[in-house]
Enzyme design. Structure first.
Site, PDB file in Angstrom:
ATOM      1  N   LYS A 205     -45.081 -40.951 -17.568  1.00  0.00           N
ATOM      2  CA  LYS A 205     -43.949 -41.884 -17.414  1.00  0.00           C
ATOM      3  C   LYS A 205     -42.665 -41.258 -17.969  1.00  0.00           C
ATOM      4  CE  LYS A 205     -41.492 -45.544 -16.837  1.00  0.00           C
ATOM      5  NZ  LYS A 205     -41.104 -45.999 -15.494  1.00  0.00           N
ATOM      6  N   ASN A 209     -38.932 -39.895 -15.774  1.00  0.00           N
ATOM      7  CA  ASN A 209     -37.544 -40.315 -16.000  1.00  0.00           C
ATOM      8  C   ASN A 209     -36.703 -39.218 -16.643  1.00  0.00           C
ATOM      9  OD1 ASN A 209     -37.923 -42.701 -14.732  1.00  0.00           O
ATOM     10  ND2 ASN A 209     -38.029 -43.959 -16.593  1.00  0.00           N
ATOM     11  N   CYS A 259     -33.579 -47.426 -18.336  1.00  0.00           N
ATOM     12  CA  CYS A 259     -34.743 -46.529 -18.264  1.00  0.00           C
ATOM     13  C   CYS A 259     -34.332 -45.065 -18.423  1.00  0.00           C
ATOM     14  CB  CYS A 259     -35.434 -46.703 -16.926  1.00  0.00           C
ATOM     15  SG  CYS A 259     -35.608 -48.390 -16.472  1.00  0.00           S
ATOM     16  N   ARG A 326     -26.650 -53.721 -16.882  1.00  0.00           N
ATOM     17  CA  ARG A 326     -27.224 -53.183 -18.133  1.00  0.00           C
ATOM     18  C   ARG A 326     -26.831 -51.738 -18.395  1.00  0.00           C
ATOM     19  NH1 ARG A 326     -33.426 -54.474 -17.437  1.00  0.00           N
ATOM     20  NH2 ARG A 326     -32.840 -54.048 -15.287  1.00  0.00           N
TER      21      ARG A 326
HETATM   22  N1  SAJ Z   1     -27.731 -41.847 -10.767  1.00  0.00           N
HETATM   23  C1  SAJ Z   1     -26.764 -40.895 -10.480  1.00  0.00           C
HETATM   24  N2  SAJ Z   1     -27.003 -39.982  -9.481  1.00  0.00           N
HETATM   25  C2  SAJ Z   1     -28.183 -40.004  -8.768  1.00  0.00           C
HETATM   26  C3  SAJ Z   1     -29.160 -40.980  -9.093  1.00  0.00           C
HETATM   27  C4  SAJ Z   1     -28.915 -41.908 -10.094  1.00  0.00           C
HETATM   28  O1  SAJ Z   1     -25.677 -40.855 -11.088  1.00  0.00           O
HETATM   29  O2  SAJ Z   1     -28.326 -39.177  -7.855  1.00  0.00           O
HETATM   30  C5  SAJ Z   1     -27.473 -42.846 -11.832  1.00  0.00           C
HETATM   31  C6  SAJ Z   1     -27.451 -44.274 -11.295  1.00  0.00           C
HETATM   32  O3  SAJ Z   1     -26.149 -44.611 -10.843  1.00  0.00           O
HETATM   33  C7  SAJ Z   1     -27.857 -45.070 -12.530  1.00  0.00           C
HETATM   34  C8  SAJ Z   1     -28.826 -44.144 -13.253  1.00  0.00           C
HETATM   35  O4  SAJ Z   1     -28.557 -42.828 -12.762  1.00  0.00           O
HETATM   36  O5  SAJ Z   1     -26.726 -45.307 -13.355  1.00  0.00           O
HETATM   37  C9  SAJ Z   1     -30.306 -44.491 -13.045  1.00  0.00           C
HETATM   38  O6  SAJ Z   1     -30.480 -44.714 -11.701  1.00  0.00           O
HETATM   39  P1  SAJ Z   1     -31.939 -44.556 -10.985  1.00  0.00           P
HETATM   40  O7  SAJ Z   1     -31.672 -44.438  -9.529  1.00  0.00           O
HETATM   41  O8  SAJ Z   1     -32.705 -43.503 -11.630  1.00  0.00           O
HETATM   42  O9  SAJ Z   1     -32.667 -45.948 -11.147  1.00  0.00           O
HETATM   43  P2  SAJ Z   1     -33.380 -46.802 -12.287  1.00  0.00           P
HETATM   44  O10 SAJ Z   1     -32.984 -46.411 -13.644  1.00  0.00           O
HETATM   45  O11 SAJ Z   1     -33.088 -48.191 -11.840  1.00  0.00           O
HETATM   46  O12 SAJ Z   1     -34.978 -46.519 -12.051  1.00  0.00           O
HETATM   47  C10 SAJ Z   1     -35.614 -45.438 -12.615  1.00  0.00           C
HETATM   48  C11 SAJ Z   1     -36.610 -44.905 -11.574  1.00  0.00           C
HETATM   49  N3  SAJ Z   1     -37.210 -43.684 -12.065  1.00  0.00           N
HETATM   50  C12 SAJ Z   1     -37.233 -42.617 -11.225  1.00  0.00           C
HETATM   51  O13 SAJ Z   1     -36.725 -42.653 -10.109  1.00  0.00           O
HETATM   52  C13 SAJ Z   1     -37.911 -41.396 -11.749  1.00  0.00           C
HETATM   53  C14 SAJ Z   1     -37.722 -45.919 -11.373  1.00  0.00           C
HETATM   54  O14 SAJ Z   1     -38.722 -45.382 -10.515  1.00  0.00           O
HETATM   55  C15 SAJ Z   1     -38.343 -46.235 -12.707  1.00  0.00           C
HETATM   56  O15 SAJ Z   1     -39.444 -47.148 -12.573  1.00  0.00           O
HETATM   57  C16 SAJ Z   1     -37.284 -46.858 -13.589  1.00  0.00           C
HETATM   58  O16 SAJ Z   1     -36.267 -45.846 -13.810  1.00  0.00           O
HETATM   59  C17 SAJ Z   1     -37.946 -47.302 -14.846  1.00  0.00           C
HETATM   60  O17 SAJ Z   1     -38.092 -48.554 -14.971  1.00  0.00           O
HETATM   61  O18 SAJ Z   1     -38.404 -46.468 -15.629  1.00  0.00           O
END
Ligand code: SAJ
Length: 400
Positions: A205, A209, A259, A326
Site C-alpha cells: 500500500k 502511493n 493519501c 482536503r
Molecule cells: N496529481 C498531479 N499530477 C498527476 C496526478 C495527480 O498533480 O499526474 C495530484 C492531484 O491533483 C492530487 C494528488 O496528486 O492533488 C493526488 O491525486 P491522485 O490522482 O493520486 O488521487 P488520490 O490521492 O485521490 O488517490 C490515490 C490513488 N493511489 C494511486 O493512484 C497509487 C488511489 O488509488 C488510492 O487508493 C488513494 O490514493 C488512497 O486512498 O490511498
C-alpha cells in the site's frame, strides 16, 4: 462469516460496509461521530460518491445494515479508521490513536474464530503489533483469532466501481488469516485477491502511493525546468509520452488529498537513512504551490496597478472533477491571493465556502484581467481565455 462490524464510516469504511450489506452480510456500521450516525440512519450520507445513496437506503430498508456508535459481536471486524500524522521537525510521524482505540473497542466482543481485518494505511508491522496487543489484552492466543491487513486502492470519485473491480492484496499474520480474509472479500470483489503476509501487504500500500508521489514530483520538477527554458511543459510531456515506455505524469499546483501527500511519511519517518528520494519528492511537491505564488507575484510586481488588477482563480479542489477540498494546494494558493489582491474564485464542484464567495465561471471570466488555472476541471476546457493574462498551472490550454 455472515456478520461484520465496520469501524469508521468515512470515504472507505462506508462504501465498504454498504457493499458487504448488499452482498447479504449483516453489517453493523460504527462511527464515533454521532452526527454521521444520525444522518446515515436517516438515509443521508456524507460521502459524495455515485451509488452510495441507493446502497444506503436499500440496506437500511432490508435490515442488512445497522448504524450505531457502539461495537457489538460479529464474525468479522473491519477497521477503516483514519491514520493522520503529527508534525515532528521536518518530518511527519503517523498517529495510530484511532487504530488503537478501535481495537480496544473490539476486544470485549471478540469470540474464538473471529476475523479482524485492518484496511487503514499504516506503518509496516502494525498488523503484527495489533495481534500482540490482542493476545496481551484478551484471553485469546495465536490460533484463536484470525488477523489480516487488506488495503484499499480506490480512486476517490469512483469508489464503488473500484471496490468491486480492482485487484486486492490481503496479508495475514498467518496463512489461515489471509485465506479467511480472501474468502470474505470475495463477497464484494470480483477481481483477483492476492494473498501474502501482513508486512508485505502493508508495504504494498505504501509503495503504491509513494511511487505516485515520486512520479508527480518528477513532473513538477520538470515543470520548473521547462518554465526557465520558456518551454510549454504540457506539450513537452505529450511528446515524451510518445515513447512506448515513458509515462510522465501531469504537473499541477501541488499534491493534495489525504493519501499521496500522507503515505510516504509512513516510510520516511521510519527509514530516515534509506528514504532520501521519498523525502525529496515530498519536498518538491510541497514546494510547488509556493513556486506558483512566486511566479504570479513576479509578474504582478512589474505592474503599477497590481492592487487594482482583478485576478480570477479557476479551481480550488485537491484534484480535477471532484468536490473534495482536503489538503488542497489550490485552496491554499487561492486564499493567499485573496488576502492581498482583488480576487474572484470559481470552481464548478464547490457551491459555497465559509471564508469566501464562489463565483460562476462566466462571472469570473468576465470580471478578471488575469486568469490563474489551478485545477484541470473538465468544465474549464471550454473557456476561451482571449485578451486575458493567463497562468495555466494544470494544462487546460496545453494545445493552445
Ligand atoms: N496529481 C498531479 N499530477 C498527476 C496526478 C495527480 O498533480 O499526474 C495530484 C492531484 O491533483 C492530487 C494528488 O496528486 O492533488 C493526488 O491525486 P491522485 O490522482 O493520486 O488521487 P488520490 O490521492 O485521490 O488517490 C490515490 C490513488 N493511489 C494511486 O493512484 C497509487 C488511489 O488509488 C488510492 O487508493 C488513494 O490514493 C488512497 O486512498 O490511498
Amino acid at each position: 462469516m455472515n456478520s461484520c462490524c465496520v469501524l469508521g464510516l468515512g470515504y472507505i469504511g462506508l462504501p465498504t460496509a454498504l457493499l458487504f450489506a448488499d452482498a447479504g452480510v449483516k453489517v453493523l456500521g460504527v462511527d464515533i461521530n454521532q452526527n454521521i450516525i444520525n444522518n446515515l440512519n436517516n438515509g443521508i450520507n456524507h460521502i459524495n460518491e455515485s451509488g452510495i445513496e441507493n446502497l444506503l437506503k436499500n440496506n437500511l430498508k432490508n435490515n442488512n445494515l445497522k448504524i450505531s456508535q457502539k461495537v457489538s459481536f460479529a464474525d468479522v471486524f473491519l477497521v477503516t479508521v483514519p491514520t493522520p500524522f503529527l508534525k515532528s521537525g521536518d518530518i511527519n510521524i503517523p498517529n495510530l490513536d484511532y487504530i488503537n482505540s478501535a481495537i480496544d473497542s473490539i476486544i470485549p466482543f471478540l469470540k474464538k474464530g473471529n476475523l479482524i481485518i485492518l484496511e487503514s494505511t499504516v506503518p509496516v508491522g502494525t498488523t503484527e503489533s495489533i495481534a500482540k496487543k490482542i493476545y496481551k489484552e484478551s484471553k485469546f492466543q495465536k490460533d484463536d483469532i484470525y488477523i489480516a491487513y487488506c488495503p484499499e486502492r480506490v480512486l476517490p470519485g469512483n469508489i464503488i466501481f473500484e471496490l468491486k473491480n480492482n485487484e486486492r492484496i490481503i496479508g495475514g499474520i498467518n496463512n489461515e488469516s489471509a485465506q479467511k480474509g480472501k474468502y470474505f472479500y470475495k463477497k464484494i470483489c470480483k477481481s483477483k485477491i492476492n494473498v501474502t503476509d501482513s508486512k508485505t501487504a502493508e508495504l504494498t500500500k505504501l509503495t503504491e502511493n509513494a511511487f505516485r508521489d515520486i512520479n508527480i514530483a518528477f513532473a513538477n520538477e520538470l515543470s520548473l525546468i521547462a518554465d526557465k527554458l520558456d518551454i510549454n511543459i504540457y506539450k513537452l510531456i505529450s511528446f515524451t509520452n510518445n515513447h512506448p515506455r515513458v509515462n510522465v505524469l501531469k504537473p499541477g499546483c501541488g499534491v493534495g488529498g489525504h493519501c499521496i501527500a500522507v503515505d510516504p511519511w509512513f516510510l520516511i519517518s521510519e527509514f530516515k537513512e534509506e528514504s532520501k528520494l521519498l523525502k525529496s519528492a515530498r519536498e518538491v511537491n510541497i514546494n510547488k504551490p509556493f513556486w506558483i505564488i512566486q511566479k504570479v507575484e513576479k509578474y504582478l510586481g512589474k505592474l503599477d496597478n497590481k492592487l487594482s488588477i482583478k485576478i480570477g482563480i479557476f479551481g480550488i479542489t485537491y484534484k480535477p472533477n471532484v468536490n473534495d477540498l482536503r489538503e488542497s494546494p489550490a485552496l491554499e494558493i487561492a486564499k493567499y491571493f485573496l488576502e492581498k489582491y482583488q480576487v474572484l474564485i470559481c470552481d464548478p464542484y464547490i457551491q459555497t465556502h465559509s471564508e469566501f464567495k464562489i463565483h460562476s465561471i462566466e462571472e469570473t471570466l468576465a470580471n478578471s484581467h488575469l486568469l490563474i488555472f489551478l485545477v484541470e476541471h473538465n468544465e474549464f476546457k471550454k473557456i476561451n481565455p482571449k485578451n486575458k493574462v493567463l497562468f495555466d498551472f494544470c494544462g487546460i490550454f496545453e494545445n493552445e
